[in-house]
Write a protein that holds these residues in place. Structure first.
Motif, PDB file in Angstrom:
ATOM      1  N   GLU A  60      76.669  44.567  34.452  1.00  0.00           N
ATOM      2  CA  GLU A  60      77.534  43.895  33.836  1.00  0.00           C
ATOM      3  C   GLU A  60      77.029  44.192  31.819  1.00  0.00           C
ATOM      4  OE1 GLU A  60      76.677  39.408  33.211  1.00  0.00           O
ATOM      5  OE2 GLU A  60      76.403  38.926  35.157  1.00  0.00           O
ATOM      6  N   ILE A  61      78.177  44.514  31.876  1.00  0.00           N
ATOM      7  CA  ILE A  61      78.577  45.930  30.542  1.00  0.00           C
ATOM      8  C   ILE A  61      79.179  44.534  29.246  1.00  0.00           C
ATOM      9  CG2 ILE A  61      79.358  47.745  28.692  1.00  0.00           C
ATOM     10  CD1 ILE A  61      77.396  47.845  31.686  1.00  0.00           C
ATOM     11  N   PRO A  62      78.059  44.396  28.539  1.00  0.00           N
ATOM     12  CA  PRO A  62      77.956  43.210  27.216  1.00  0.00           C
ATOM     13  C   PRO A  62      79.623  44.011  26.462  1.00  0.00           C
ATOM     14  CG  PRO A  62      75.786  43.848  27.404  1.00  0.00           C
ATOM     15  CD  PRO A  62      76.620  44.521  28.616  1.00  0.00           C
ATOM     16  N   VAL A  63      79.924  42.372  25.568  1.00  0.00           N
ATOM     17  CA  VAL A  63      81.293  43.392  25.002  1.00  0.00           C
ATOM     18  C   VAL A  63      81.267  44.259  23.982  1.00  0.00           C
ATOM     19  CG1 VAL A  63      82.438  41.031  26.356  1.00  0.00           C
ATOM     20  CG2 VAL A  63      81.621  40.718  24.113  1.00  0.00           C
ATOM     21  N   MET A  64      79.669  44.275  23.173  1.00  0.00           N
ATOM     22  CA  MET A  64      79.916  44.896  22.271  1.00  0.00           C
ATOM     23  C   MET A  64      79.134  45.653  22.652  1.00  0.00           C
ATOM     24  SD  MET A  64      80.680  44.423  19.142  1.00  0.00           S
ATOM     25  CE  MET A  64      79.678  45.013  17.462  1.00  0.00           C
ATOM     26  N   GLN A  65      78.865  46.762  23.839  1.00  0.00           N
ATOM     27  CA  GLN A  65      77.995  47.692  24.260  1.00  0.00           C
ATOM     28  C   GLN A  65      78.332  48.735  25.502  1.00  0.00           C
ATOM     29  OE1 GLN A  65      74.504  46.774  25.435  1.00  0.00           O
ATOM     30  NE2 GLN A  65      73.846  45.041  24.450  1.00  0.00           N
ATOM     31  N   ALA A  66      78.355  49.829  25.294  1.00  0.00           N
ATOM     32  CA  ALA A  66      78.990  50.937  26.778  1.00  0.00           C
ATOM     33  C   ALA A  66      77.898  51.592  27.885  1.00  0.00           C
ATOM     34  CB  ALA A  66      80.222  51.435  26.236  1.00  0.00           C
ATOM     35  N   ALA A  67      77.468  52.238  28.283  1.00  0.00           N
ATOM     36  CA  ALA A  67      77.589  53.014  29.097  1.00  0.00           C
ATOM     37  C   ALA A  67      77.446  53.810  30.101  1.00  0.00           C
ATOM     38  CB  ALA A  67      76.459  50.896  30.520  1.00  0.00           C
ATOM     39  N   GLU A  68      76.436  54.677  30.711  1.00  0.00           N
ATOM     40  CA  GLU A  68      76.646  55.565  31.080  1.00  0.00           C
ATOM     41  C   GLU A  68      75.944  55.623  32.117  1.00  0.00           C
ATOM     42  OE1 GLU A  68      77.153  60.428  30.885  1.00  0.00           O
ATOM     43  OE2 GLU A  68      76.936  59.132  28.698  1.00  0.00           O
ATOM     44  N   VAL A 103      72.217  53.985  31.035  1.00  0.00           N
ATOM     45  CA  VAL A 103      71.829  53.416  29.821  1.00  0.00           C
ATOM     46  C   VAL A 103      72.815  53.122  29.039  1.00  0.00           C
ATOM     47  CG1 VAL A 103      71.695  55.235  27.467  1.00  0.00           C
ATOM     48  CG2 VAL A 103      71.060  56.234  29.275  1.00  0.00           C
ATOM     49  N   TYR A 104      72.470  52.407  27.800  1.00  0.00           N
ATOM     50  CA  TYR A 104      73.834  51.145  26.999  1.00  0.00           C
ATOM     51  C   TYR A 104      73.264  51.850  25.845  1.00  0.00           C
ATOM     52  CZ  TYR A 104      73.607  47.644  31.511  1.00  0.00           C
ATOM     53  OH  TYR A 104      73.899  47.200  32.629  1.00  0.00           O
ATOM     54  N   GLU A 105      74.941  51.405  25.088  1.00  0.00           N
ATOM     55  CA  GLU A 105      74.707  52.341  24.014  1.00  0.00           C
ATOM     56  C   GLU A 105      75.860  50.708  22.844  1.00  0.00           C
ATOM     57  OE1 GLU A 105      74.618  56.920  23.048  1.00  0.00           O
ATOM     58  OE2 GLU A 105      75.961  55.975  24.670  1.00  0.00           O
ATOM     59  N   PRO A 106      75.885  51.303  21.696  1.00  0.00           N
ATOM     60  CA  PRO A 106      76.694  50.148  20.527  1.00  0.00           C
ATOM     61  C   PRO A 106      78.038  50.625  20.625  1.00  0.00           C
ATOM     62  CG  PRO A 106      74.886  50.948  19.276  1.00  0.00           C
ATOM     63  CD  PRO A 106      74.855  51.190  20.800  1.00  0.00           C
ATOM     64  N   LEU A 107      78.899  49.675  20.427  1.00  0.00           N
ATOM     65  CA  LEU A 107      79.905  49.900  19.547  1.00  0.00           C
ATOM     66  C   LEU A 107      80.092  49.318  18.016  1.00  0.00           C
ATOM     67  CD1 LEU A 107      80.820  49.867  22.475  1.00  0.00           C
ATOM     68  CD2 LEU A 107      82.904  48.993  21.944  1.00  0.00           C
ATOM     69  N   THR A 108      81.040  50.747  17.257  1.00  0.00           N
ATOM     70  CA  THR A 108      80.866  50.421  16.451  1.00  0.00           C
ATOM     71  C   THR A 108      81.397  48.687  15.727  1.00  0.00           C
ATOM     72  OG1 THR A 108      82.988  51.524  16.164  1.00  0.00           O
ATOM     73  CG2 THR A 108      81.658  52.357  15.804  1.00  0.00           C
ATOM     74  N   MET A 109      82.572  48.671  16.887  1.00  0.00           N
ATOM     75  CA  MET A 109      82.586  47.099  16.201  1.00  0.00           C
ATOM     76  C   MET A 109      83.497  46.131  17.968  1.00  0.00           C
ATOM     77  SD  MET A 109      86.494  47.751  14.761  1.00  0.00           S
ATOM     78  CE  MET A 109      85.832  49.038  13.560  1.00  0.00           C
ATOM     79  N   ARG A 110      83.289  45.322  17.717  1.00  0.00           N
ATOM     80  CA  ARG A 110      84.535  44.095  19.482  1.00  0.00           C
ATOM     81  C   ARG A 110      85.671  45.237  19.277  1.00  0.00           C
ATOM     82  NH1 ARG A 110      83.357  39.408  21.398  1.00  0.00           N
ATOM     83  NH2 ARG A 110      85.234  39.041  22.902  1.00  0.00           N
ATOM     84  N   PRO A 111      85.820  45.182  20.928  1.00  0.00           N
ATOM     85  CA  PRO A 111      87.179  46.290  21.381  1.00  0.00           C
ATOM     86  C   PRO A 111      87.994  44.991  21.497  1.00  0.00           C
ATOM     87  CG  PRO A 111      85.516  45.605  22.852  1.00  0.00           C
ATOM     88  CD  PRO A 111      84.860  45.806  21.999  1.00  0.00           C
ATOM     89  N   ASP A 112      89.403  45.354  20.793  1.00  0.00           N
ATOM     90  CA  ASP A 112      90.376  44.158  20.748  1.00  0.00           C
ATOM     91  C   ASP A 112      90.694  44.149  22.368  1.00  0.00           C
ATOM     92  OD1 ASP A 112      90.652  44.430  18.281  1.00  0.00           O
ATOM     93  OD2 ASP A 112      92.298  45.750  18.517  1.00  0.00           O
ATOM     94  N   ARG A 113      90.444  44.903  23.307  1.00  0.00           N
ATOM     95  CA  ARG A 113      90.157  44.563  24.727  1.00  0.00           C
ATOM     96  C   ARG A 113      89.419  44.843  25.878  1.00  0.00           C
ATOM     97  NH1 ARG A 113      93.860  47.813  23.052  1.00  0.00           N
ATOM     98  NH2 ARG A 113      93.879  49.917  24.452  1.00  0.00           N
ATOM     99  N   LEU A 114      88.628  44.473  26.726  1.00  0.00           N
ATOM    100  CA  LEU A 114      87.964  44.589  27.797  1.00  0.00           C
ATOM    101  C   LEU A 114      88.316  44.880  28.838  1.00  0.00           C
ATOM    102  CD1 LEU A 114      85.961  41.031  26.642  1.00  0.00           C
ATOM    103  CD2 LEU A 114      85.598  43.127  26.244  1.00  0.00           C
TER     104      LEU A 114
END
Length: 343
Positions: free
Chosen positions: A243-251, A309-320
């Motif tokens: 599961e990838i949280p909405v304010m994060q992305a992973a590789e 590896v999880y990293e933050p987004l700069t802001m919430r994306p407009d779509r998921l």
């Protein structure tokens, strides 16, 4: 060139990528496709120009096309569709080009569907010192090295083999999670698939258009063990739901090779919303693309094979991820979108 301004370090979401397109920092030879921008990445498209080359290379202090002149066997026109043969290496120019502002870097990765048909791809930039990484301030064209491994593939202008993720500053690693392999046969008895060596051509723009039995051999593991043969390509699934949280992305990244003589993952980007409740999922398995090295290796159920590896987004994306439908949302063990469901 004006520096990219962001109050926080992180991966850029879709709306920021669209702003870069609107301002010309990301440009294209043709109009962008409406679905080309993903929640935290941009799909890149082949142009009509390619070359069969005799060796892979890094351009060093030279432009890519100057270096191609040293290793090219012949130019290729992709405009009518062209079969890239397994065991060969190609360089293709992409339709997109960059004028990155200072403060913004980029990293490329194969798309999920590319990795699942065992096509090895890497991004090249003029005077680039590394594959897949784009330095801040880079201005110029983009190229893709393409090396089909198990299946020959049919491509054409507009075919999407890789994707670009853009980062502001130096995002912190929020978390690293280990990923184990699922070799529990369950009800269906199938724990994975092995690519057939002498299969036909995979048309990468033909969705649900191939009989999987012509390309794949199903595998079982009644004892929770699977013997990997050298040089073979396998599709397996992670034991854990991702599961990838909405304010994060992973590789997904490889583990230390000292714990196993095999390579896991060609395609490693996970966009925000993958497998999450907010994207109407309940956790999705990560699909593992596995290739062994020089010796047979006995893989056990639950064995750690990769890390997220999880990293933050700069802001919430407009779509998921998964909004509007996705071939891979809520997936279990699943072949690429080019193949019909296994029955």
């Amino acid at each position: 060139m004006q520096a990219f301004e962001s109050s926080v370090s992180g991966i850029l979401p879709c709306q920021s990528i669209e702003t870069l397109i609107a301002t010309g920092a990301i440009a294209s030879d043709t109009p962008f496709d409406t679905d080309q921008v993903q929640p935290a990445s941009l799909d890149l498209r082949l142009s009509d120009r390619a070359w069969r080359v005799r060796a892979s290379f890094l351009p060093g202090q030279r432009k890519v096309e100057d270096r191609i002149a040293d290793v090219s066997m012949h130019p290729i026109d992709l405009s009518g569709g062209y079969v890239l043969e397994k065991g060969c290496v190609y360089i293709a120019r992409l339709q997109e080009r960059l004028s990155l502002p200072p403060g913004l870097i980029a990293r490329a990765n194969p798309k999920s569907s590319t990795g699942r048909v065992d096509v090895f791809v890497r991004l090249l930039t003029d005077r680039g010192a590394a594959f897949d990484d784009v330095d801040a301030g880079y201005e110029g064209p983009l190229y893709l090295e393409i090396a089909p491994q198990t299946f020959s593939i049919l491509v054409r202008p507009g075919t999407r083999l890789n994707q670009l993720r853009l980062k502001a500053g130096e995002p912190p690693r929020l978390e690293t999670r280990s990923v184990g392999v699922d070799l529990d046969s369950g009800e269906g008895g199938i724990v994975g698939f092995r690519g057939r060596r002498h299969a036909g051509v995979v048309d990468l723009d033909r969705i649900d258009g191939h009989d999987p039995r012509d390309f794949w051999e199903p595998l079982s593991a009644p004892k929770g063990e699977l013997l990997l043969d050298p040089g073979e390509f396998y599709i397996l699934a992670s034991r854990e739901a991702v599961e990838i949280p909405v304010m994060q992305a992973a590789e997904m990244t490889p583990i230390d090779p000292s714990v196993g003589e095999f390579r896991v993952h060609y395609a490693g980007f996970f966009d925000p919303g993958f497998g999450t409740d907010e994207a109407h999922g309940a956790g999705s398995k990560g699909v593992l693309e596995v290739r062994t090295h020089d010796t047979p290796f006995l893989l056990e159920h639950g064995q750690i094979v990769a890390r997220l590896v999880y990293e933050p987004l700069t802001m919430r994306p407009d779509r998921l991820y998964g909004e509007g439908g996705s071939h891979y949302q809520r997936q279990g063990l699943k072949l690429s979108k080019h193949f019909r469901a296994w029955r």
